[in-house]
Design a protein around this motif. Structure first.
Motif, short mmCIF file in Angstrom:
data_model
loop_
_atom_site.label_atom_id
_atom_site.label_comp_id
_atom_site.label_asym_id
_atom_site.label_seq_id
_atom_site.Cartn_x
_atom_site.Cartn_y
_atom_site.Cartn_z
N PHE A 157 56.22 36.16 35.73
CA PHE A 157 54.81 35.91 35.44
C PHE A 157 54.04 37.23 35.37
O PHE A 157 53.27 37.47 34.43
CB PHE A 157 54.21 35.00 36.53
N TYR A 158 54.25 38.08 36.36
CA TYR A 158 53.55 39.36 36.38
C TYR A 158 53.98 40.26 35.23
O TYR A 158 53.14 40.94 34.61
CB TYR A 158 53.80 40.08 37.72
N VAL A 159 55.26 40.30 34.93
CA VAL A 159 55.75 41.09 33.79
C VAL A 159 55.09 40.62 32.50
O VAL A 159 54.68 41.43 31.65
CB VAL A 159 57.29 41.00 33.69
N THR A 160 54.97 39.31 32.34
CA THR A 160 54.32 38.75 31.15
C THR A 160 52.87 39.18 31.07
O THR A 160 52.38 39.57 30.00
CB THR A 160 54.43 37.21 31.16
N MET A 161 52.16 39.10 32.19
CA MET A 161 50.76 39.54 32.21
C MET A 161 50.64 40.99 31.75
O MET A 161 49.76 41.34 30.95
CB MET A 161 50.19 39.39 33.62
N TYR A 162 51.52 41.84 32.27
CA TYR A 162 51.45 43.26 31.92
C TYR A 162 51.74 43.48 30.44
O TYR A 162 51.11 44.33 29.80
CB TYR A 162 52.44 44.04 32.78
N SER A 163 52.68 42.74 29.87
CA SER A 163 52.97 42.90 28.46
C SER A 163 51.80 42.46 27.59
O SER A 163 51.44 43.13 26.61
CB SER A 163 54.22 42.09 28.08
N LEU A 164 51.17 41.35 27.95
CA LEU A 164 50.07 40.82 27.15
C LEU A 164 48.79 41.64 27.28
O LEU A 164 47.86 41.48 26.48
CB LEU A 164 49.78 39.37 27.58
N ALA A 165 48.74 42.54 28.25
CA ALA A 165 47.54 43.37 28.44
C ALA A 165 47.29 44.28 27.25
O ALA A 165 46.18 44.80 27.08
CB ALA A 165 47.68 44.21 29.71
N SER A 166 48.30 44.48 26.40
CA SER A 166 48.12 45.32 25.21
C SER A 166 47.33 44.62 24.12
O SER A 166 46.84 45.27 23.18
CB SER A 166 49.49 45.71 24.64
N LEU A 167 47.20 43.31 24.20
CA LEU A 167 46.53 42.53 23.17
C LEU A 167 45.06 42.39 23.51
O LEU A 167 44.69 41.68 24.45
CB LEU A 167 47.16 41.14 23.05
N LYS A 168 44.22 43.05 22.74
CA LYS A 168 42.78 42.96 23.03
C LYS A 168 42.16 41.69 22.47
O LYS A 168 41.31 41.09 23.09
CB LYS A 168 42.07 44.20 22.48
#
Length: 457
Positions: free
Chosen positions: A249-260
């Protein structure tokens, strides 16, 4: 030198290497600030375009934000864990306690934190050095292993060699229980992922992997599927079951942080969380914790009331399959993966993308308070970048990091520069973008072009 390296690579028919070398060279074209990190759905339906220059600033923001949040959260670490019963005044902190004297932790035997006499932000100015802690040091080690070994996927051998080289074989080595067990197994010759299997590691469902693997999300910008792929072995080094789901879950959050996207910070945070929720099996206790916490947040009640409800439901009543009966009863199961996950959702939802507010709530929420603060401080620090953090606090911070506070056998006596840490992260990301995602680097404009399909709500 760069041109020579490219020619040599071409002569050896290593075209991919030549392409990568070109990508690492300095580029002359200036990119309008933040323009490249926006997704243009009309023009690039299947791609995300990201400026590498901006991304390096964001990776710096990750390390800086994580250090600020980690050390602030350490002030109240294990001060308040509940008493497995009816709550009384003072059993947990509230917003009114911010700025007031820090109270002793369950470990302190009457002694408060020596980081700050009051519950407040902990900073290191430009003449000081940030210290590593267990919320930063394994991730630092994993990034270095990927950088030094020039790989986009760590192997079991890479991980074992790195752990044995950089972790001290002594009683105080800043490892928690599952990490320590995995380390002991590695010293016996056992390789990951066996080091995290329930048959060998009885602590597989504790918090350890949540502290050590989030960074892999940043190595696969916008591609959570790839982020989870490259994080899978590091996660399974110490976790299985629900602890594994929570880490993903946390890894996914970090990856999606690139999408503004076209959203406010608060909207982005909640969109990312809702997307990451899909990683959690519906019948698992992390999924039910997420749904319960989100429902309470949406009801409009104060964060303290949501935190108290989480305490009753999960730590006292052990509902939704969250069984802590046999989990470290010395502190009421407070290091089982779930309670820290649920606590982190309180600061995530109620912080609404505001760095200060998120760290404050995480610091006051209770339990292992440096864990959620470090997670979200690193995430939001990445989203706003180094300059955004400096603007938020209206000050500058130290750019030096002492990995040898908790680990060993790194270069330069363990004193690193956050700029260099971000640069290494950028090069690791280059490799993942090319080798794992199948993206390209526009070397003329210093951009990543990453194949991506946006999943709508």
């Amino acid at each position: 030198m760069c041109i020579i390296a490219v020619l040599i690579a071409i002569m050896k028919t290593h075209f991919r290497i030549a392409f990568c070398i070109l990508a690492f060279c300095s580029c002359k074209t200036e990119i309008k600030e933040n323009q490249a990190t926006e997704i243009s759905i009309k023009e690039k339906k299947d791609n995300i375009i990201i400026s590498r220059k901006d991304y390096q600033n964001q990776l710096y923001g990750f390390w800086l934000g994580k250090c600020i949040a980690n050390w602030t959260g350490l002030v109240t670490e294990m001060d308040k864990i509940g008493n497995i019963g009816e709550l009384k005044t003072g059993d947990f902190y509230t917003r009114e306690d911010w700025g007031k004297p820090d109270q002793p932790s369950i470990w302190g035997q009457g002694v408060s934190s020596d980081l700050s006499p009051t519950i407040d932000f902990v900073f290191r100015d430009t003449t000081e050095v940030w210290g590593a802690d267990d919320d930063t040091d394994i991730e630092y080690m994993y990034q270095n292993l990927m950088y030094e070994n020039k790989v986009s996927n760590l192997t079991p051998q890479h991980i074992r060699a790195g752990w044995l080289k950089h972790i001290k074989a002594e009683e105080e080595n800043y490892l928690w229980v599952s990490n320590q067990k995995a380390f002991d197994l590695m010293r016996q010759g056992i390789l990951p992922p066996e080091t995290g299997s329930p048959e060998r590691n009885e602590h597989y469902d504790m918090i350890d992997a949540q502290l050590t693997t989030e960074l892999f999300g940043f190595f696969a910008p916008g591609r959570a599927d790839i982020a989870i792929k490259i994080a899978d072995l590091p996660i399974k080094t110490t976790a299985r079951g629900e602890a594994e789901y929570i880490s993903k879950f946390y890894v996914t959050m970090y990856s999606l942080a690139s999408l503004k996207l076209d959203k406010t910070m608060s909207e982005r945070i909640h969109w990312m969380a809702n997307q990451a929720r899909k990683i959690l099996p519906d019948n698992s206790y992390p999924a039910k914790m997420f749904d319960y916490s989100r429902k309470l947040y949406k009801s409009g009640i104060p964060w303290e009331q949501t935190r108290d409800s989480i305490y009753y439901r999960y730590q006292v009543q052990q509902k939704d399959g969250y069984d802590i009966t046999s989990k470290n009863l010395y502190c009421n199961g407070c290091f089982a993966a779930g309670i820290n996950f649920a606590s982190s959702l309180v600061s995530l939802f109620y912080g609404e993308g505001d760095l200060k507010k998120t760290i404050q709530i995480g610091t006051l929420a209770g339990w292992d308070s440096d864990n959620p603060t470090a997670t979200w401080g690193g995430l939001i620090g990445f989203m706003i970048g180094k300059h955004g953090i400096e603007k938020t606090f209206d000050r500058q911070f130290s750019n030096r990091f002492n990995i040898h506070r908790t680990r060993q056998n790194f270069l330069d006596g363990g004193i690193d520069d956050i700029d260099k840490m971000a640069q290494r992260g950028l090069i690791v990301t280059d490799r993942v973008v090319i080798e794992e995602i199948g993206g390209t680097i526009d070397e003329e404009n210093d951009l990543w072009i990453i194949p991506l399909k946006i999943e709508n709500e």
